[in-house]
Design an enzyme around this catalytic site. Structure first.
Site, mmCIF file in Angstrom:
data_model
loop_
_atom_site.group_PDB
_atom_site.id
_atom_site.type_symbol
_atom_site.label_atom_id
_atom_site.label_comp_id
_atom_site.label_asym_id
_atom_site.label_seq_id
_atom_site.Cartn_x
_atom_site.Cartn_y
_atom_site.Cartn_z
ATOM 1 N N CYS A 69 0.813 -3.266 16.388
ATOM 2 C CA CYS A 69 0.056 -2.631 15.252
ATOM 3 C C CYS A 69 -1.318 -2.721 15.384
ATOM 4 O O CYS A 69 -1.679 -4.040 15.199
ATOM 5 C CB CYS A 69 0.805 -2.876 13.870
ATOM 6 S SG CYS A 69 2.573 -2.557 13.832
ATOM 7 N N CYS A 72 -3.453 -4.942 12.524
ATOM 8 C CA CYS A 72 -2.890 -6.161 11.939
ATOM 9 C C CYS A 72 -3.143 -7.470 12.980
ATOM 10 O O CYS A 72 -2.940 -7.563 14.143
ATOM 11 C CB CYS A 72 -1.281 -6.218 12.209
ATOM 12 S SG CYS A 72 -0.202 -7.657 11.596
ATOM 13 N N CYS A 202 8.842 1.001 -2.035
ATOM 14 C CA CYS A 202 7.395 0.589 -2.254
ATOM 15 C C CYS A 202 6.836 1.190 -0.706
ATOM 16 O O CYS A 202 7.179 0.423 0.214
ATOM 17 C CB CYS A 202 7.266 -0.871 -2.341
ATOM 18 S SG CYS A 202 5.560 -1.261 -2.409
ATOM 19 N N ARG A 272 -0.949 1.158 -6.260
ATOM 20 C CA ARG A 272 -1.523 -0.342 -6.123
ATOM 21 C C ARG A 272 -2.941 -0.484 -5.388
ATOM 22 O O ARG A 272 -3.028 -0.117 -4.218
ATOM 23 C CB ARG A 272 -0.332 -1.368 -5.708
ATOM 24 C CG ARG A 272 -0.672 -2.743 -5.633
ATOM 25 C CD ARG A 272 0.276 -3.587 -5.009
ATOM 26 N NE ARG A 272 1.864 -3.203 -5.626
ATOM 27 C CZ ARG A 272 2.905 -3.029 -4.940
ATOM 28 N NH1 ARG A 272 2.967 -3.823 -3.624
ATOM 29 N NH2 ARG A 272 3.803 -2.933 -5.472
#
Length: 369
Positions: A69, A72, A202, A272
């Site tokens: 990724c 990351c 989530c 969030r």
């Protein structure tokens, strides 16, 4: 702005933004920023009052990830210099979780690097959940362990997990640009497995990776198909040693518009404010609380965040209160009537804000300029 007032009114009546309206929110000018925030704040207040939910990350296993990724710091071949360690013992993980709970966190998020958990890893996490539950029976526990296999979500649920996080990150068509070792479909499948296994879903996104407005709208509406209870909005932290090092494409104003777009698409879902908020929103962080109803407290997985006491000061100064452990996060049955506003308790006045000058004029020390 008329379009914002009309959009807010329709969302408050039980609707949500269309794709065109979501693009329009992202396309507003900086001159209209406060109007955007005010419109989104009306929706946020209707469903979540003045409560802010605190989430706390515990990095169970750091670094050494075989996935590539691009965003990351733990990716395959990264030279980011982040901490690298194998699984924390249940006792050490519970100690780390307790620090977050003591600081007001209502949910503990247990994260481990890697493609996905083995059955042995699920057993490890189950023991960690048990250790946390022994100390904090009423705390929410969310696991984030990568791609799930058959039956693993159910085992996590049986172990006491409440939720599972796995972000879509970006639009499906763009996913091969940021990762080649697994697919966008793999991510969608994991979120679906989490839900079918009885876990609260989530799933969110990362902004700042070169995506267009259309890409942001696409991932937001793809998330609606997965019906998450929580949508974390991350802003790229461009770690050195990763393919996205030095990619600083976000402004505080852009971040607020992205948050507002997500709020209009997910009016009664926990939105969030997640990774990267401090470095991209900077002094406009308090405005984001008028849109998002949850934040991560303190540090992140591999980077330091704002100090916990500063998070509390920001919440209090902006007129919000920390959501209590026994208080339901989501509106009751997602009711259009919304939640009652929580009243703030007595605030303790800070005692360390006034500092006598000891530098500059009249001294031998340089001024604070």
């Amino acid at each position: 702005m008329g379009i914002l007032d009309a959009l807010a009114a329709r969302v408050l009546a039980g609707g949500r933004a269309t794709r065109d309206e979501a693009r329009a929110v992202l396309g507003t000018s900086d001159d209209d920023l406060l109007d955007v925030v005010a419109a989104a704040a009306r929706v946020r207040r209707r469903y979540f009052g003045n409560r802010v939910k605190l989430n706390y990350l515990v990095n169970l296993k750091s670094g050494r990830c075989p996935e590539d990724c691009g965003y990351c710091s733990q990716r395959l071949g990264a030279e980011s210099g982040v901490l690298s360690y194998t699984w924390l013992s249940p006792e050490r993980a519970a100690e780390a979780a307790s620090a977050g709970v003591a600081a007001g966190a209502k949910r503990v998020c247990l994260v481990a690097s890697g493609r996905g958990p083995t059955d042995r890893d699920i057993d490890r996490v189950a023991r960690t959940i048990a250790a946390i539950r022994d100390r904090h029976a009423d705390i929410e526990v969310c696991a984030c362990l990568g791609l799930l296999g058959a039956g693993q979500a159910g085992r996590l649920r049986e172990a006491g997990a409440d939720a599972y996080n796995h972000n879509l990150n970006t639009a499906g068509e763009r996913y091969p640009d940021i990762c080649t070792t697994h697919t966008y479909a793999d991510r969608v499948s994991t979120v679906e497995m989490a839900r079918s296994g009885g876990l609260s879903a989530c799933s969110g996104l990362i902004a700042g990776m070169g995506e267009s407005d259309d890409d942001l709208v696409e991932v937001a509406f793809a998330l609606t198909d997965l019906a998450p209870d929580s949508v974390p909005v991350n802003f790229l932290i461009p770690f050195d040693g990763t393919p996205m090092a030095g990619r600083w494409q976000l402004t505080p104003q852009r971040c607020l518009r992205i948050l507002a777009m997500v709020r209009f698409v997910f009016p009664d879902v926990e939105v969030r404010l997640a990774g990267g908020r401090e470095i991209h929103l900077r002094t406009l962080q308090p405005l984001a609380l008028h849109i998002a109803n949850a934040i991560f407290l303190g540090d992140y997985l591999t980077s330091e965040g704002q100090a916990g006491h500063a998070d509390h000061d920001m919440i209090n100064d902006a007129g919000f209160v920390v959501e209590a452990a026994g208080e339901p996060s989501l509106p009751l049955q997602r009711a259009a009537a919304g939640m009652p506003v929580t009243t703030a308790g007595d605030l303790t006045a800070p005692t360390d804000l006034v500092r006598l000058r000891r530098r500059g004029a009249g001294t031998d020390l340089p001024p604070n300029t």
